[in-house]
Design a protein around this motif. Sequence first.
Motif, PDB file in Angstrom:
ATOM      1  N   GLN A   1      16.318  -0.618   5.152  1.00 49.95           N
ATOM      2  CA  GLN A   1      16.653   0.094   6.393  1.00 49.95           C
ATOM      3  C   GLN A   1      17.886  -0.503   7.057  1.00 49.95           C
TER       4      GLN A   1
ATOM      5  N   ILE B   1       3.816   5.840  -0.678  1.00 52.79           N
ATOM      6  CA  ILE B   1       2.762   5.622   0.327  1.00 52.79           C
ATOM      7  C   ILE B   1       1.426   6.139  -0.179  1.00 52.79           C
TER       8      ILE B   1
ATOM      9  N   SER C   1       2.693  -1.935   7.430  1.00 54.74           N
ATOM     10  CA  SER C   1       2.930  -0.700   8.179  1.00 54.74           C
ATOM     11  C   SER C   1       1.731  -0.359   9.044  1.00 54.74           C
ATOM     12  N   TYR C   2       1.996   0.001  10.296  1.00 54.48           N
ATOM     13  CA  TYR C   2       0.903   0.369  11.195  1.00 54.48           C
ATOM     14  C   TYR C   2       0.229   1.659  10.744  1.00 54.48           C
TER      15      TYR C   2
ATOM     16  N   ASP D   1      -0.123   2.746   7.641  1.00 56.09           N
ATOM     17  CA  ASP D   1      -1.028   2.397   6.542  1.00 56.09           C
ATOM     18  C   ASP D   1      -2.291   1.735   7.077  1.00 56.09           C
TER      19      ASP D   1
ATOM     20  N   THR E   1      -2.402  -6.440  10.772  1.00 55.76           N
ATOM     21  CA  THR E   1      -1.062  -5.847  10.690  1.00 55.76           C
ATOM     22  C   THR E   1       0.019  -6.920  10.746  1.00 55.76           C
TER      23      THR E   1
ATOM     24  N   ARG F   1       2.915  -6.747  12.353  1.00 53.35           N
ATOM     25  CA  ARG F   1       3.492  -6.905  13.685  1.00 53.35           C
ATOM     26  C   ARG F   1       2.622  -7.806  14.558  1.00 53.35           C
TER      27      ARG F   1
ATOM     28  N   GLU G   1       1.017  -4.531   0.898  1.00 50.21           N
ATOM     29  CA  GLU G   1       2.442  -4.376   0.609  1.00 50.21           C
ATOM     30  C   GLU G   1       3.090  -5.722   0.860  1.00 50.21           C
TER      31      GLU G   1
ATOM     32  N   THR H   1       7.544  -8.201   5.187  1.00 51.21           N
ATOM     33  CA  THR H   1       8.968  -8.054   5.501  1.00 51.21           C
ATOM     34  C   THR H   1       9.666  -9.408   5.498  1.00 51.21           C
TER      35      THR H   1
END
Length: 771
Positions: free
Chosen positions: A555, A605, A634-635, A637, A682, A684, A703, A706
Amino acid sequence: MGKRRGGSELTRGLSKRQRKHLRQFGEQHPVCDRVSGRPEATQICELSDNSDKSSAESDSETEVEQVSVYHKLLATLKASPESESEEEEDESESEEAEESEAELDREGSQEPKEAVGGEEEQNDVQEQEEEVTAKDPTEQALGQEQADGVETSCDPNHGAIEEFTDVKHEAEFSLETNFMEEESGDCDADKRESNSSQAFSEDPFKQHMDKELEEKEVEKISTLSKTSSQSKWPRLGQLTFSSTLEKHTTLKPDKEFNVKQLYLHKPLESTWPKVNKHFLSASKPSDSSFTPLQRELFCIMNTYRDLFYPERNALTNGEEIRHAYCLHALNHILKANAQVLSNNAKKRDQKPGTDSDDYRDQGLTRPKVLMIVPFRECALRIVHIFISLLEVSEKRKIDVSNKKRFKGEFGSDPDEKPPNLKRPEDYEAVFAGNIDDHFRIGVAILQKSMRLYAPFYSSDIIISSPLGMRTIIGTEGEKKRDFDFLSSIEMLIIDQADIYLMQNWEHVLHLMKHINLLPLDSHGVDFSRVRMPNLHNWSKYYRQTLLFSALQDPQINSIFNKHCFNYMGQVAVRNVPLSGSISRVVVQLPHVFRRIEAESLTSVIDTRFQFFVDKVLPEYRDAIMSHTLIYVPSYFDYVRLRNYFKKEELNFTHICEYTKKAGICRARRSFLKGEKQFLLLTERFHFYKRYTIKGIRNLIFYELPTYSHFYSELCNMMKATDSGVDATWTCTVLYSKYDAQKLAAVVGIDRTAQMLQSKKSVHLFVTGENE
């Protein structure tokens, strides 16, 4: 506090029913009204000629209106929490607010506290906008008519906020009404440069801004693909140079260069060595005032090429990089303003009736540099660097307007942070100081002075967070939105881009779609002074973009590749990780990497979810495989898995960035005791909290993370519980070919190539002391 006391005195004699009626109808109930023993003075009102008009019409035409007593009383009732009819609601809301503040625990999470479907990010924007509008003085200067038109709050205290406008410094910082002679030092510098035309023509600023592109060149930039070449530099490593136009001369790093060879504006030549001296190694004295990293970065910046540096580290080189790009941005602003002031003087002295195109030195709007940073603390440090670079000596301090207010709003109280919190060093470095992520401020620099909280259309530099930009740009259909001030941005600096992946990446994309567009209004610009590329809507081809991140991510790469059109070309640092973060795992643990075969990026996904449900989850359903933590980046997911677990009635608990503190404590305790078999976590939440989760025996990465160091960090959490059953620990990782960059950061580039090309879909690694 004075207003609240006044409101309580007015309502003290009223009953609950009277207050309720007053709040609903704006007046007391006629039956319950108490008549005071003291008669009121008779008021004589003179009717105007147009008294037959309705009250609504007369109110709209009245400029200053006297507020009646019952309106004051009604306002205090609405603002005061003393309304007993809504006492329970107020108490519940205050309790939720206290829980939310306790949940943050001064740890840096600026996220909303409840998840409502897929609108949690939008709620985050709205909640923080309301909060900041009510108490953030940054909005005060931006509320002027010629500024950005942000919505004003209905809070009773907003009148004081709206009064704060830096009008008294408007003339002093105006580029149109000032001249070069008023800045004695700059006048001498301009004369020196005019005497040496060769040196003036070699200035990178002049070369970049004065070049006029042809339509054929613009067509090439927008349609043709870029040609690239590789080069290796001593400090930056592997660089990729790319350009659409004819190949430029190969850029080589200067081993040593003098500050005078960099074409720095006069005050910066003397102040930069002093400001940057604490980064220089005392053991290795050097004539250069730059560190090796700064020297190579500034060498690229000063050529006005776009730059992507994905190895920024808050612990090691973060402040070095900040000082380097602040020097470059300030140098650009001082040169641009000096050119305008010099041309003002020339145009003033020319004979009347003689027009010339030699004075085209401006954009359609004044802001030239946009700095995107994640937290207020970053903006505070940037402004401090600017002040240090402009102060030639301690005796010659520059005048900084609104400095005290700025420190109060962007600074932090060191006593606010609880002393018992223990977090990793990188966490402490990222979340230092004031970590509010909703702010924007305009900075004007002129006359050896600085103006903070300047209106955007009177600013040279805008410092903002992505959320701060999003709330002013707005969305299509909104009445009050403004992005004209972004039309002539010549330098875009995006620092700590990786953090925006944890905040809301959509805000960054929204900004990139609205930068360097033609303004909808002229904003009082003198079109005879506007550069021709700006009039042709070619501003984006002259904009330099500096992008700094702690990691390489698709990204972030997309921003650099699809939203940067600089005709000078681009430079990207492309070093590959030789050894991944798996080498920092200290527990003896088998790591099973399972490859997912997906046909396209959009199908990953669904493919990953089906693979997890069909192949991975059945292996962990057995009660023996208890204490299983599932890490979900990912939130969306996470929500999907949570709903599936509820549907299947699995024994699980979950923690996300919106979970309240009480829920977090319950989930951690039940997982540690084995009452819950699974724990969904999660990314985050881990980023903003960095809690140590105890009781992990089985770890599943739905996954790849990051941040690569999160992998080793979570694996090493297994040793937090000394249960003596380390032989049963397991770690399973799901990955696909589209996760190549993340996989390389975990296992290294060589292993990544083998794992992606191998016919086998399962790979095993074992880490630990006895490896």
